[in-house]
Design an enzyme around this catalytic site. Sequence first.
Site, PDB file in Angstrom:
ATOM      1  N   VAL A 112      26.971  51.160  17.051  1.00 31.36           N
ATOM      2  CA  VAL A 112      26.915  51.224  18.509  1.00 31.36           C
ATOM      3  C   VAL A 112      27.875  50.209  19.121  1.00 31.36           C
ATOM      4  CG1 VAL A 112      25.418  50.966  20.543  1.00 31.36           C
ATOM      5  CG2 VAL A 112      24.526  52.066  18.466  1.00 31.36           C
ATOM      6  N   CYS A 113      27.973  49.035  18.512  1.00 31.37           N
ATOM      7  CA  CYS A 113      28.757  47.929  19.082  1.00 31.37           C
ATOM      8  C   CYS A 113      30.203  48.295  19.409  1.00 31.37           C
ATOM      9  CB  CYS A 113      28.705  46.715  18.165  1.00 31.37           C
ATOM     10  SG  CYS A 113      27.027  46.115  17.860  1.00 31.37           S
ATOM     11  N   PRO A 114      30.936  48.967  18.520  1.00 32.29           N
ATOM     12  CA  PRO A 114      32.340  49.247  18.878  1.00 32.29           C
ATOM     13  C   PRO A 114      32.466  50.176  20.081  1.00 32.29           C
ATOM     14  CG  PRO A 114      31.781  50.322  16.800  1.00 32.29           C
ATOM     15  CD  PRO A 114      30.627  49.422  17.165  1.00 32.29           C
TER      16      PRO A 114
END
Length: 180
Positions: A50-52
Amino acid sequence: MLTVGDKLPGLTLPVQQGTGALPAGETIDLAQTNGKWKILFFWPKDFTFVCPTEIVGYSELKGDFADRDAELIGASTDTAHVHFAWRKSDERLAACDFPWIADQGKELAEALGILDQGEKVAFRATFIVDPDNIIQHVTVNGLNVGRNPAETLRVLDALQTDELCPCNWSAGDEVLKPAA
């Protein structure tokens, strides 16, 4: 957890930016404002899923934030070398030209009150900080749900009007004017 009206901790922390060279002890001083707003957003961990999407989403709006005198600052509890490796491994992240705080000691995450006690990583937290280093907006998501960077921009626009902005207000819309 620090919230609206609290002062952003004036910490000096390791930071990583770009992919041109290995980290060499660069730091960022959060006490410095240069008369600008800060958009400080934390993600839990590098090399995740999810972070990118969030980092790239914020990066796509970097110019819009800059147009509003706001500096974009990312952060996680990873090291500067892990940030560097992640950026080197993903061309989308390599293009994200803003500083990434390496809060490996969890000093900032703990000071902000956004450290997940079970996982020992930061929640997905976003802080809009005014030029006096006062927090004006906070959102915090759990570890599995990404944010909407455009909503952060909308809230910044509303805060910068210094007016009463109704639900779903967007830049250019009328603000509320109480009857005199």
